[in-house]
Write a protein that holds these residues in place. Structure first.
Motif, short mmCIF file in Angstrom:
data_model
loop_
_atom_site.label_atom_id
_atom_site.label_comp_id
_atom_site.label_asym_id
_atom_site.label_seq_id
_atom_site.Cartn_x
_atom_site.Cartn_y
_atom_site.Cartn_z
N ILE A 172 0.85 -1.19 0.00
CA ILE A 172 0.00 0.00 0.00
C ILE A 172 0.88 1.24 0.00
CG2 ILE A 172 -1.88 1.22 1.16
CD1 ILE A 172 -2.48 -1.43 2.63
N THR A 173 0.57 2.18 -0.89
CA THR A 173 1.28 3.46 -0.95
C THR A 173 0.27 4.57 -0.73
OG1 THR A 173 2.78 2.50 -2.62
CG2 THR A 173 2.81 4.91 -2.33
N ASN A 174 0.56 5.47 0.22
CA ASN A 174 -0.37 6.56 0.47
C ASN A 174 0.01 7.80 -0.34
OD1 ASN A 174 1.74 7.78 1.83
ND2 ASN A 174 0.85 7.51 3.88
N LYS A 175 -0.74 8.87 -0.14
CA LYS A 175 -0.56 10.07 -0.96
C LYS A 175 0.79 10.74 -0.70
CE LYS A 175 -3.70 13.43 -2.95
NZ LYS A 175 -5.05 14.03 -2.87
N GLU A 176 1.36 10.48 0.48
CA GLU A 176 2.66 11.06 0.82
C GLU A 176 3.80 10.15 0.37
OE1 GLU A 176 0.08 10.96 3.26
OE2 GLU A 176 -0.39 12.97 2.46
N ASP A 177 3.48 9.15 -0.44
CA ASP A 177 4.46 8.20 -0.99
C ASP A 177 5.09 7.30 0.07
OD1 ASP A 177 4.17 8.95 -3.68
OD2 ASP A 177 5.53 10.64 -3.42
N LYS A 178 4.45 7.23 1.24
CA LYS A 178 4.91 6.27 2.24
C LYS A 178 4.34 4.91 1.87
CE LYS A 178 5.07 5.37 7.21
NZ LYS A 178 4.66 5.83 8.56
N GLN A 179 5.17 3.86 1.98
CA GLN A 179 4.76 2.54 1.52
C GLN A 179 4.91 1.51 2.64
OE1 GLN A 179 6.90 -0.08 -1.64
NE2 GLN A 179 5.42 1.16 -2.78
N ILE A 180 3.92 0.64 2.75
CA ILE A 180 3.99 -0.47 3.72
C ILE A 180 3.52 -1.75 3.01
CG2 ILE A 180 3.74 0.95 5.79
CD1 ILE A 180 0.79 -1.06 4.80
N ASP A 209 -2.92 8.77 -17.68
CA ASP A 209 -2.18 9.16 -16.49
C ASP A 209 -3.16 9.47 -15.36
OD1 ASP A 209 -0.13 9.83 -14.82
OD2 ASP A 209 0.04 11.89 -15.55
N PHE A 210 -3.25 8.59 -14.38
CA PHE A 210 -4.17 8.79 -13.26
C PHE A 210 -3.61 9.84 -12.29
CE2 PHE A 210 -5.46 4.51 -14.56
CZ PHE A 210 -6.85 4.64 -14.54
N VAL A 211 -4.50 10.64 -11.72
CA VAL A 211 -4.11 11.53 -10.63
C VAL A 211 -3.68 10.67 -9.44
CG1 VAL A 211 -4.96 13.29 -9.02
CG2 VAL A 211 -5.72 13.29 -11.42
N LYS A 212 -2.69 11.14 -8.69
CA LYS A 212 -2.20 10.36 -7.55
C LYS A 212 -3.36 10.06 -6.58
CE LYS A 212 1.80 11.20 -5.68
NZ LYS A 212 2.91 11.82 -4.88
#
Length: 374
Positions: A172-180, A209-212
């Motif tokens: 999972i990657t969130n909007k702040e580009d943190k990934q777990i 190109d999808f929006v983040k």
């Protein structure tokens, strides 16, 4: 004199006829006959108008809640068809429209052919459905086992469609580009169950190109899910789909998975034994799978950062909740499930108490363990 007698008799007859009309056809009459009386509706589904000799199939339509998207299933289950025949053919149906409030159209619709169908929103033990016989609609009762079987058929189809979400690892990657990454089986099961009712259909255009997204969920099997505030997209083997019916429960595990304390909670609740106690019973659990089903909703939970002050504890009457609630002993911690309120708390060995919001279904699962233990 004779004419007077005839006139008097005529007046009496007229009065009696008027009273009969009042009793039969007015609101006052309904009240006099009985407030809870059931109105007999002139709807009888006769065999010759409903079914020809070659008809062996019924169609079940399932509509996803709120979205209006649906799918059909052709059903040939002889036992179910016979059960429906026995429940509706040549019957005079009672109309419960005044007594029962049901949606005009249900999530589940069973089409019997020849403009005859019934629909319902969910299983109910009384068997209430909206019955349509060639444009005549009433709320009535049929065999409730039929509703249960229809739901089972739909549930099986939904589970088949959801197999694309089966995986050994979710990234999972969130909007702040943190990934777990999540590999805990019970957490993956939770995500799968929350994705089961997602409906997706192929886009009639290709997005370059999808929006983040708020969350990008990679199932590591060729399937990716892009989740936004009110919508979503699914990519499977490079084919793009519009995604419907994303549950708020899925949002919870995605949010809590990024909790900075997640690794610490993994250690806090790693155990080989759990004890569950309520005022009537104590059970000990050593089964690894059951332990994980209890600890996973706690690990992926929101724990209030600040413990409750003594004043707050007294105001919330934690002592009373503790004495009458369900306690789950995990290592040096207790999880208190109040049976008098919706509150759930975590209590440390030094008696500090914090409110906790575990994943959906936690309370229900613990209660079922206690009820099923002999």
């Amino acid at each position: 004199m004779k004419n007077k007698v005839i006139i008097i008799i005529s007046i009496i007859v007229a009065i009696l006829i008027a009273l009969a009309g009042i009793l039969m056809f007015t609101v006052l009459g309904v009240g006099i006959r009985g407030k809870n009386s059931i109105v007999k509706e002139d709807i009888t589904i006769e065999e010759q108008e409903y079914k020809n000799e070659k008809q062996k199939t019924i169609k079940v339509t399932y509509t996803y809640l709120m979205e209006g998207e649906s799918f059909d299933i052709d059903v040939t289950d002889k036992e179910l068809i016979k059960m429906i025949d026995d429940s509706i053919l040549n019957k005079e149906f009672d109309d419960y429209s005044e007594q029962v409030s049901l949606p005009i159209s249900g999530i589940y619709k069973v089409n019997l052919g020849n403009n005859i169908d019934f629909s319902f929103a969910r299983y109910n033990a009384e068997g209430f459905v909206n019955l349509n016989n060639k444009g005549q609609f009433i709320v009535t009762k049929i065999n409730p086992q039929i509703l249960n079987k229809v739901q089972d058929i739909v549930d099986k189809k939904i589970t088949e469609n959801a197999q694309i979400f089966k995986t050994d690892k979710v990234t999972i990657t969130n909007k702040e580009d943190k990934q777990i990454s999540i590999e805990r089986k019970t957490a993956l099961d939770y995500i799968f169950n929350e994705c089961r009712e997602c409906y997706f259909k192929e886009l009639d255009y290709k997005e370059s190109d999808f929006v983040k997204p708020n969350y990008l969920i990679d199932f590591n099997n060729g399937v990716k899910m892009l989740m936004y505030s009110e919508t979503g997209f699914l990519i499977k083997d490079e084919i793009q789909y519009e995604l419907f019916y994303i549950t708020s429960n899925l949002d919870s595990i995605l949010e809590y998975a990024f909790d900075e304390d997640i690794d610490n909670k993994e250690q806090m609740f790693s155990t080989d034994k759990i004890t569950i106690t309520n005022p009537n019973k104590t059970i000990e659990i050593t089964d690894k799978d059951i332990i994980e089903k209890i600890t996973t909703p706690i690990i992926y939970s929101h724990i209030t950062p600040q413990e409750l002050s003594n004043k707050m504890i007294n105001n919330l009457n934690i002592i009373d909740e503790y004495n009458n609630g369900t306690k789950i002993k995990v290592n040096d911690y207790e999880i208190l499930i109040s049976t008098r309120t919706d509150n759930i708390y975590i209590i440390s060995s030094d008696k500090k108490i914090k409110p906790i919001e575990p994943l959906q279904g936690f309370r229900k699962y613990v209660n079922e363990l206690l009820e099923n233990e002999n």
